[in-house]
Each structure stands twice: as structure tokens, then as C-alpha cells.
Design a protein around this motif. Sequence first.
Motif, PDB file in Angstrom:
ATOM      1  N   ALA A 197     -28.127  18.281  19.135  1.00  0.00           N
ATOM      2  CA  ALA A 197     -27.406  17.064  18.755  1.00  0.00           C
ATOM      3  C   ALA A 197     -26.243  17.400  17.841  1.00  0.00           C
ATOM      4  O   ALA A 197     -25.149  16.852  17.971  1.00  0.00           O
ATOM      5  CB  ALA A 197     -28.357  16.078  18.068  1.00  0.00           C
ATOM      6  N   SER A 198     -26.475  18.335  16.924  1.00  0.00           N
ATOM      7  CA  SER A 198     -25.415  18.730  16.003  1.00  0.00           C
ATOM      8  C   SER A 198     -24.264  19.378  16.762  1.00  0.00           C
ATOM      9  O   SER A 198     -23.088  19.141  16.449  1.00  0.00           O
ATOM     10  CB  SER A 198     -25.971  19.702  14.951  1.00  0.00           C
ATOM     11  N   ALA A 199     -24.590  20.178  17.788  1.00  0.00           N
ATOM     12  CA  ALA A 199     -23.546  20.808  18.606  1.00  0.00           C
ATOM     13  C   ALA A 199     -22.721  19.748  19.328  1.00  0.00           C
ATOM     14  O   ALA A 199     -21.491  19.822  19.378  1.00  0.00           O
ATOM     15  CB  ALA A 199     -24.180  21.773  19.608  1.00  0.00           C
ATOM     16  N   SER A 200     -23.408  18.760  19.884  1.00  0.00           N
ATOM     17  CA  SER A 200     -22.716  17.672  20.575  1.00  0.00           C
ATOM     18  C   SER A 200     -21.779  16.930  19.626  1.00  0.00           C
ATOM     19  O   SER A 200     -20.612  16.675  19.942  1.00  0.00           O
ATOM     20  CB  SER A 200     -23.759  16.705  21.161  1.00  0.00           C
ATOM     21  N   MET A 201     -22.297  16.609  18.437  1.00  0.00           N
ATOM     22  CA  MET A 201     -21.488  15.894  17.441  1.00  0.00           C
ATOM     23  C   MET A 201     -20.292  16.728  17.001  1.00  0.00           C
ATOM     24  O   MET A 201     -19.191  16.214  16.842  1.00  0.00           O
ATOM     25  CB  MET A 201     -22.347  15.570  16.214  1.00  0.00           C
ATOM     26  N   MET A 202     -20.542  18.022  16.817  1.00  0.00           N
ATOM     27  CA  MET A 202     -19.474  18.923  16.376  1.00  0.00           C
ATOM     28  C   MET A 202     -18.325  18.930  17.392  1.00  0.00           C
ATOM     29  O   MET A 202     -17.157  18.804  17.030  1.00  0.00           O
ATOM     30  CB  MET A 202     -20.055  20.330  16.171  1.00  0.00           C
ATOM     31  N   THR A 203     -18.672  19.054  18.684  1.00  0.00           N
ATOM     32  CA  THR A 203     -17.610  19.124  19.696  1.00  0.00           C
ATOM     33  C   THR A 203     -16.837  17.815  19.757  1.00  0.00           C
ATOM     34  O   THR A 203     -15.622  17.815  19.936  1.00  0.00           O
ATOM     35  CB  THR A 203     -18.181  19.431  21.095  1.00  0.00           C
ATOM     36  N   GLU A 204     -17.565  16.709  19.592  1.00  0.00           N
ATOM     37  CA  GLU A 204     -16.897  15.412  19.648  1.00  0.00           C
ATOM     38  C   GLU A 204     -15.907  15.264  18.492  1.00  0.00           C
ATOM     39  O   GLU A 204     -14.829  14.702  18.643  1.00  0.00           O
ATOM     40  CB  GLU A 204     -17.937  14.290  19.602  1.00  0.00           C
ATOM     41  N   TYR A 205     -16.309  15.790  17.340  1.00  0.00           N
ATOM     42  CA  TYR A 205     -15.427  15.714  16.172  1.00  0.00           C
ATOM     43  C   TYR A 205     -14.196  16.604  16.345  1.00  0.00           C
ATOM     44  O   TYR A 205     -13.073  16.210  16.053  1.00  0.00           O
ATOM     45  CB  TYR A 205     -16.183  16.134  14.899  1.00  0.00           C
ATOM     46  N   VAL A 206     -14.427  17.815  16.860  1.00  0.00           N
ATOM     47  CA  VAL A 206     -13.379  18.841  16.869  1.00  0.00           C
ATOM     48  C   VAL A 206     -12.332  18.609  17.950  1.00  0.00           C
ATOM     49  O   VAL A 206     -11.154  18.901  17.771  1.00  0.00           O
ATOM     50  CB  VAL A 206     -14.047  20.234  17.041  1.00  0.00           C
ATOM     51  N   ARG A 207     -12.759  18.072  19.083  1.00  0.00           N
ATOM     52  CA  ARG A 207     -11.877  17.943  20.229  1.00  0.00           C
ATOM     53  C   ARG A 207     -10.641  17.111  19.881  1.00  0.00           C
ATOM     54  O   ARG A 207     -10.751  15.977  19.417  1.00  0.00           O
ATOM     55  CB  ARG A 207     -12.638  17.288  21.385  1.00  0.00           C
ATOM     56  N   GLY A 208      -9.452  17.706  20.095  1.00  0.00           N
ATOM     57  CA  GLY A 208      -8.200  17.007  19.832  1.00  0.00           C
ATOM     58  C   GLY A 208      -7.684  17.182  18.412  1.00  0.00           C
ATOM     59  O   GLY A 208      -6.589  16.743  18.087  1.00  0.00           O
ATOM     60  N   ARG A 209      -8.486  17.817  17.562  1.00  0.00           N
ATOM     61  CA  ARG A 209      -8.048  18.010  16.186  1.00  0.00           C
ATOM     62  C   ARG A 209      -7.380  19.372  16.018  1.00  0.00           C
ATOM     63  O   ARG A 209      -7.509  20.245  16.873  1.00  0.00           O
ATOM     64  CB  ARG A 209      -9.228  17.886  15.217  1.00  0.00           C
ATOM     65  N   THR A 210      -6.701  19.538  14.888  1.00  0.00           N
ATOM     66  CA  THR A 210      -6.080  20.831  14.610  1.00  0.00           C
ATOM     67  C   THR A 210      -7.162  21.816  14.155  1.00  0.00           C
ATOM     68  O   THR A 210      -8.259  21.411  13.744  1.00  0.00           O
ATOM     69  CB  THR A 210      -5.013  20.729  13.502  1.00  0.00           C
TER      70      THR A 210
END
Length: 155
Positions: free
Chosen positions: A66-79
Amino acid sequence: MEDLYREIILDHYRQPRNRHAIESPSCSADGSNPLCGDQVTVAVVVDGDRITEIGFSGQGCSISQASASMMTEYVRGRTVAEARAGVDAFQQMMTTGTVAGLEGFDDIDALVGVAKFPARVKCASLAWKTLEQALNEGGAPVTTPVTTDERNSNG
Ligand code: ZN
């Protein structure tokens, strides 16, 4: 509140976001948490200073995935800088047990309760440390640190 948090975590575990392969990643890294048997591979495409694509694969407990999923959602599109700030904010949350409250951290804040359980902190932190490793040069495998009291006597 805790029930809501549990729902968010289970939702990410059952329907992981960005759980797919990346065809030609700019960098990637493998992470493992031998204490729990969690494994996470993170691959990112970096365009200029922005992470345009991110994908993960892995297996393990609900917290780690779940943490991996959340991490990718946060990171995608960010610098890259924002992603690194996210890694720091997450580590801070795991250390202090208070929500990061960072913009875009809505779901991620659901993991705050994990801070009370040191063994699970390693599960929750795995994907973030692996991301950091991928962003650093080389992308060498990362293993979440095993502290002395958790080692068995063969060391
Ligand atoms: Zn785990």
C-alpha cells in the motif's frame, strides 16, 4: 479515524496504483525488507527535472505494498526535488508519529499509525527508500537496515 485510515491502506493494497512495468526507465532500484519478506522494485522515467512516469512491482505485506502504491501516486508528475522532499516528509512522519500534512499526502498520512510499530516502519518505508535509491546514481539494491537487536546470533 483509524477505521478510515485502515480503509485507505486496504484500498491501495487491493487496487495498487501504478503497479506496472516501465518500458525504458531512466532509473530503477530493487528493495527488500528481509524481516517481513517484502520486496519492491521501483522504476521511474525522468524528463528534465520531472518524474513523468513511475511504476512498481513487488510482493509482501499490505503495509509495504500500500505504501508503494501511495508513493507512486504522490511522485508521478512531480519534480525530483519534490519527490525527495516527499521521502524526507515520510521518514519524518515515521519518526515522529505525526502526519506530514504535505500537499498531496492525503492518503499517505493514513500510514501515520505505523510509526507506533518499529517493525512495520520498515515495511512502510521500503518503497520510499527504494525510490530514493533509484533517484540516486546507480540504483543499487537497497535492504532496509537491520538493527543489532533484530539480528540472529550468526553475526
Ligand atoms: Zn512488511
